[in-house]
Design an enzyme around this catalytic site. Structure first.
Site, PDB file in Angstrom:
ATOM      1  N   CYS A  21       0.470  -1.452   0.228  1.00 48.83           N
ATOM      2  CA  CYS A  21       0.477  -0.067   0.158  1.00 48.83           C
ATOM      3  C   CYS A  21       0.686   1.137  -0.098  1.00 48.83           C
ATOM      4  CB  CYS A  21      -1.276   0.337   1.392  1.00 48.83           C
ATOM      5  SG  CYS A  21      -1.936   1.578   1.479  1.00 48.83           S
ATOM      6  N   CYS A  22       1.825   1.072   0.788  1.00 44.46           N
ATOM      7  CA  CYS A  22       2.862   1.992   0.579  1.00 44.46           C
ATOM      8  C   CYS A  22       3.270   2.033  -0.722  1.00 44.46           C
ATOM      9  CB  CYS A  22       3.494   1.987   2.258  1.00 44.46           C
ATOM     10  SG  CYS A  22       2.653   2.863   3.734  1.00 44.46           S
ATOM     11  N   CYS A  58      -1.177   8.468   6.535  1.00 40.65           N
ATOM     12  CA  CYS A  58      -2.524   7.968   6.514  1.00 40.65           C
ATOM     13  C   CYS A  58      -3.431   7.887   7.305  1.00 40.65           C
ATOM     14  CB  CYS A  58      -2.173   6.877   5.837  1.00 40.65           C
ATOM     15  SG  CYS A  58      -1.342   7.130   3.864  1.00 40.65           S
ATOM     16  N   CYS A 115      -3.741   3.968   9.038  1.00 42.18           N
ATOM     17  CA  CYS A 115      -3.120   3.206   9.922  1.00 42.18           C
ATOM     18  C   CYS A 115      -1.977   4.363  10.279  1.00 42.18           C
ATOM     19  CB  CYS A 115      -1.409   3.458   8.662  1.00 42.18           C
ATOM     20  SG  CYS A 115      -1.925   1.953   7.413  1.00 42.18           S
ATOM     21  N   CYS A 152       7.491   4.028   5.661  1.00 44.99           N
ATOM     22  CA  CYS A 152       6.657   4.349   4.086  1.00 44.99           C
ATOM     23  C   CYS A 152       7.226   3.576   3.340  1.00 44.99           C
ATOM     24  CB  CYS A 152       5.905   5.899   4.545  1.00 44.99           C
ATOM     25  SG  CYS A 152       6.815   6.651   3.542  1.00 44.99           S
TER      26      CYS A 152
END
Length: 239
Positions: free
Chosen positions: A112-113, A195, A198, A221
């Site tokens: 995702c990062c 984000c 998270c 990240c």
């Protein structure tokens, strides 16, 4: 193998942060600042504004940020008179393919990062000779040996870390001295802000970054790894 760093550029690292920043920008060439517009981002953004308000500032909008961060970005940029904010977002087709329901962070935080931060940043930095980060040594064990000047071996790009040796007390003092606006979430228990899915509030006595990726051993990240992209289970974050 990447070329060795310019000794004269390395020597600038001994200067006070504002002087280092001004002279290093001049020496490196085409430079951008990368900012998360997070908890203490105003310090380095203020320094940049004193050097060149038209310096490109890359803001990675992951499309998963707190609304407060988006509002703070607009307000702080206006307050400082910054004229070249470059908002970059994840590739829409990649999002549709790899994270269509916006739940990738639950199953693959590194992926995702990479999708929402590292890959957009890599595209945004194309053509730049260097970039400025707000990392500090005190933030994490993975940053304990952070140097003011680094070179990325894969791109040859220079990274400038003017605040590498600053303490939390120095950051707070600079914010106060220049009456800089604070991110609104700091007063609500978020000393480190990423984000929304998270990031959680930090309890009294916890490490300031305890609210980032809570419940996992993830600490970065990925955008600050030498080489750029995070790798699973690797513990190596814009200010």
């Amino acid at each position: 193998m990447s070329a060795p760093l310019d000794p004269d550029l390395l020597a600038l690292g001994a200067l006070p942060a504002p002087d280092f920043l001004a002279r290093a920008i001049e020496r490196v060439g085409r430079v951008a600042m990368v900012s998360s517009f997070g908890a203490d981002s105003a310090v380095l953004l203020h320094m940049v504004a004193q050097v060149d308000r038209a310096l490109p500032v890359i803001f990675i909008d992951t499309l998963a940020l707190f609304p407060e961060t988006l509002a703070y970005q607009r307000d702080l940029a206006q307050h400082l008179g910054l004229t070249d904010i470059r908002r970059v977002t994840p590739d829409r087709e990649a999002l549709f393919t790899r994270d269509p329901d916006a739940l990738l962070h639950l199953s693959d935080r590194e992926g995702c990062c990479a999708l929402r931060k590292a890959e957009p940043l890599a595209r945004a930095l194309h053509g730049f000779d260097g970039w400025i980060t707000g990392r500090k040594r005190f933030q994490a064990d993975t940053r304990a040996s952070l140097a003011p000047v680094e070179r990325e071996p894969d791109t040859g790009r220079i990274r400038l870390n003017p605040l590498a040796g600053w303490s939390a007390a120095e950051i707070a003092a600079y914010l106060d001295r220049h009456a800089l606006p604070r991110h609104p979430l700091v007063a609500r228990g978020y000393p480190s802000i990423g984000c929304q899915p998270c990031t959680s509030p930090v309890r009294t006595g916890e490490d300031p970054r305890a609210g980032r990726w809570r419940g996992s051993d993830k600490t970065e990240c990925g955008i600050h790894f030498i080489g750029g992209i995070a790798h699973p289970n690797r513990k190596d974050n814009a200010a």
